[in-house]
Enzyme design. Structure first.
Site, PDB file in Angstrom:
ATOM      1  N   ALA A  48       0.614  -1.371  -0.009  1.00 25.83           N
ATOM      2  CA  ALA A  48       0.159  -0.081   0.058  1.00 25.83           C
ATOM      3  C   ALA A  48       0.917   1.387   0.014  1.00 25.83           C
ATOM      4  O   ALA A  48       0.478   2.248  -0.523  1.00 25.83           O
ATOM      5  CB  ALA A  48      -0.771   0.056   1.256  1.00 25.83           C
ATOM      6  N   ALA A  49       1.896   1.440   0.921  1.00 24.67           N
ATOM      7  CA  ALA A  49       2.698   2.499   0.870  1.00 24.67           C
ATOM      8  C   ALA A  49       3.172   3.086  -0.315  1.00 24.67           C
ATOM      9  O   ALA A  49       3.667   2.274  -1.195  1.00 24.67           O
ATOM     10  CB  ALA A  49       3.762   2.426   1.860  1.00 24.67           C
ATOM     11  N   PRO A  50       3.230   4.302  -0.741  1.00 27.75           N
ATOM     12  CA  PRO A  50       2.757   5.646   0.303  1.00 27.75           C
ATOM     13  C   PRO A  50       1.406   5.626   0.475  1.00 27.75           C
ATOM     14  O   PRO A  50       0.869   6.942   1.249  1.00 27.75           O
ATOM     15  CB  PRO A  50       3.571   6.693  -0.419  1.00 27.75           C
ATOM     16  N   ASP A 103       1.691  -3.170   4.397  1.00 25.32           N
ATOM     17  CA  ASP A 103       2.986  -2.866   3.850  1.00 25.32           C
ATOM     18  C   ASP A 103       4.096  -3.658   4.799  1.00 25.32           C
ATOM     19  O   ASP A 103       3.766  -3.791   6.246  1.00 25.32           O
ATOM     20  CB  ASP A 103       3.238  -1.321   4.116  1.00 25.32           C
ATOM     21  N   ASP A 160       2.541 -12.710   3.377  1.00 25.11           N
ATOM     22  CA  ASP A 160       2.519 -13.430   4.803  1.00 25.11           C
ATOM     23  C   ASP A 160       0.950 -13.000   5.351  1.00 25.11           C
ATOM     24  O   ASP A 160       0.549 -13.540   6.517  1.00 25.11           O
ATOM     25  CB  ASP A 160       3.279 -12.875   5.944  1.00 25.11           C
ATOM     26  N   ASP A 186      -0.250  -3.941  -6.061  1.00 28.89           N
ATOM     27  CA  ASP A 186       0.303  -3.207  -7.066  1.00 28.89           C
ATOM     28  C   ASP A 186       1.782  -3.560  -6.304  1.00 28.89           C
ATOM     29  O   ASP A 186       2.641  -2.941  -5.596  1.00 28.89           O
ATOM     30  CB  ASP A 186       0.064  -1.452  -6.615  1.00 28.89           C
ATOM     31  N   CYS A 229       4.402  -0.511 -12.072  1.00 22.13           N
ATOM     32  CA  CYS A 229       5.039   0.286 -13.005  1.00 22.13           C
ATOM     33  C   CYS A 229       6.229   0.085 -13.720  1.00 22.13           C
ATOM     34  O   CYS A 229       7.146   0.894 -13.770  1.00 22.13           O
ATOM     35  CB  CYS A 229       5.135   1.744 -11.998  1.00 22.13           C
TER      36      CYS A 229
END
Length: 476
Positions: A289-291, A309, A338, A351, A404
């Site tokens: 998830a981050a940022p 994250d 995990d 992502d 990306c």
């Protein structure tokens, strides 16, 4: 450094020839040098830091983002004041964006390759040339500080005259030589260009041109993109993103930042979270998830989001970003592979970590810190994540995979392998009517594939997209 490494005796001969060659076009090899070579000289500490960090990236493969982190970055950077930090960042981004052109200019002005072991000299010259060729720094200041930097370094002191004369000549010849060098010098390392050619043969040249250009600033807005585009002097893209070419001052000073009306996110990066058929009231997990840009999209769309994250620091940054935006999400400090959730989720967003080759406009260090082996390794990591994510999707749910990278090995090919091994899963084709203006980004199988040459515009600062791959997967 380029070229063969000559013997010590030939190094000395080459050094003398180099001095003679550049001094023919210079009135004096040291005439512009001012008093004072200590770090207290204004601007010198910034140039010293830039040379050191450029070496760390190009010689050790360190991530530029990590080095320039305002809290945990390299001490040579964090010790600087705000203005010097901005200058160092500008030098490094421009140097890496044009590194091969800069090296070509340096190399054509010396009669033989720079001496063996002169890596520190190469970095010093690169920093000086970057300011002269690509930044709004007076040539005289760039030359003077480079000479002072050489004088203060025992490794480079004997080359101070060479530094002065060579950089002065670059300043004099930049208008006549730079356009040709930009047109004829390959902009990136050979391995990187080869991968782009293999995957995007008919688009190779425009992609490479766009990757060498500074990016626009893209904002994902909570509502009223047309209104925000008018306020900020931008334009609305097919993704609903507001794009502004140039910000006068820091992004945090723009209207709407403090009130949490928008967040910075490349237009292509905003696509994956929009691929879910619905969000309102659904339980969605964002596994990497981050940022937090995609987490924010999911939460703003009405989903009940769990953001995962493996980095505590990155997760804290995500929480801070969500707080500014006035959005909520549950957070889990865990590796994606995990996460155990027997009840599953209505939607899973992966992502995945990747080579990030689609973001070279924003991160020009990537061609120098990554390589083909990294792409192979990361594709394996992505497959592991995708296999695990499939087990977290409830019946009737959706799995969105994205990254990306421009490389099909990390996108189309990896997903094809997953589907071959998991016949119960299939691609849910993207509906072109949902993406007017981005029809060319939809593959024959219904995946999304963006690249930097898309969204053409007369102004390069307003054109292009990050390279992204995204796909919706469902059970049959």
């Amino acid at each position: 450094m380029s070229g063969k490494r000559p013997s010590d005796s030939r190094n000395r001969e080459g050094q003398n020839r180099n001095r003679a060659k550049v001094s023919r076009a210079s009135s004096s090899s040291t005439g512009d040098k001012e008093q004072g070579a200590g770090d207290a000289k204004p601007g010198l500490a910034a140039r010293k830091a830039a040379a050191r960090l450029l070496a760390t990236v190009t010689e050790s493969g360190a991530s530029l983002d990590g080095l320039l982190d305002p809290n945990g970055g390299n001490p040579a950077f964090t010790a600087l004041g705000p203005q010097d930090r901005l200058l160092v960042r500008a030098i490094l981004l421009s140097a890496l964006r044009h590194l091969r052109v800069i090296d070509a200019f340096i190399d054509e002005l010396v009669a033989s390759p720079l001496p063996e072991g002169a890596r520190a000299l190469r970095q010093l010259l690169r920093v000086g040339a970057t300011q002269i060729l690509f930044l709004d720094v007076p040539d005289r200041a760039a030359v003077d500080l480079a000479v002072s930097l050489a004088d203060g370094d025992p490794r480079n002191r004997r080359f101070a005259g060479l530094v002065n004369a060579l950089l002065r000549r670059i300043g004099r010849e930049k208008e006549s030589r730079l356009p040709e060098l930009l047109a004829t010098t390959p902009p990136f390392p050979d391995w990187f260009i080869s991968r782009i050619q293999d995957a995007y043969r008919e688009h190779t040249d425009p992609i490479l041109r766009m990757l060498a250009a500074p990016p626009a600033i893209d904002l994902t807005v909570k509502s009223n993109p047309d209104v925000w585009a008018a306020r900020l002097g931008g334009a609305v893209l097919p993704t609903g993103t507001v794009r502004i070419a140039r910000a006068q001052g820091p992004v945090t000073a723009l209207e709407g930042f403090d009130e949490g009306a928008w967040w910075v996110q490349d237009a292509a990066a905003s696509i994956p979270a929009q691929l879910f058929s619905s969000l309102q009231g659904r339980e969605i997990v964002d596994l990497c998830a981050a940022p937090g840009g995609k987490t924010a999209q999911l939460a703003h769309g009405g989903a009940r989001v769990t953001a995962c994250d493996q980095s505590a620091n990155r997760l804290e940054r995500l929480k801070g970003n969500l707080a500014r935006l006035g959005l909520d999400a549950a957070t889990r400090l865990t590796r994606a592979q995990d996460l155990i959730a027997p009840e599953g989720f209505d939607g899973v967003l992966v992502d995945a970590p990747c080579s990030s080759t689609g973001t070279v406009r924003r991160h020009p260090d990537i061609p120098y810190t990554k390589g083909p082996d990294d792409i192979v390794r990361l594709a394996r990591v992505q497959r592991t994540l995708l296999d695990h994510a499939a087990g977290l999707v409830r019946p009737g749910g959706e799995l969105v995979f994205s990254n990306c990278s421009l490389d099909p090995m990390e996108g189309e090919e990896m997903v094809a392998g997953f589907l071959a091994d998991h016949p119960a899963w299939q691609i849910k084709p993207v509906e072109p009517e949902r993406w007017p203006g981005l029809e060319s980004a939809i593959t024959d199988l219904g995946e999304i594939r963006t690249h930097p040459a898309m969204l053409s515009n007369e102004d390069p600062a307003q054109a292009g997209l990050d390279g992204f791959y995204a796909v919706i997967l469902t059970r049959r």
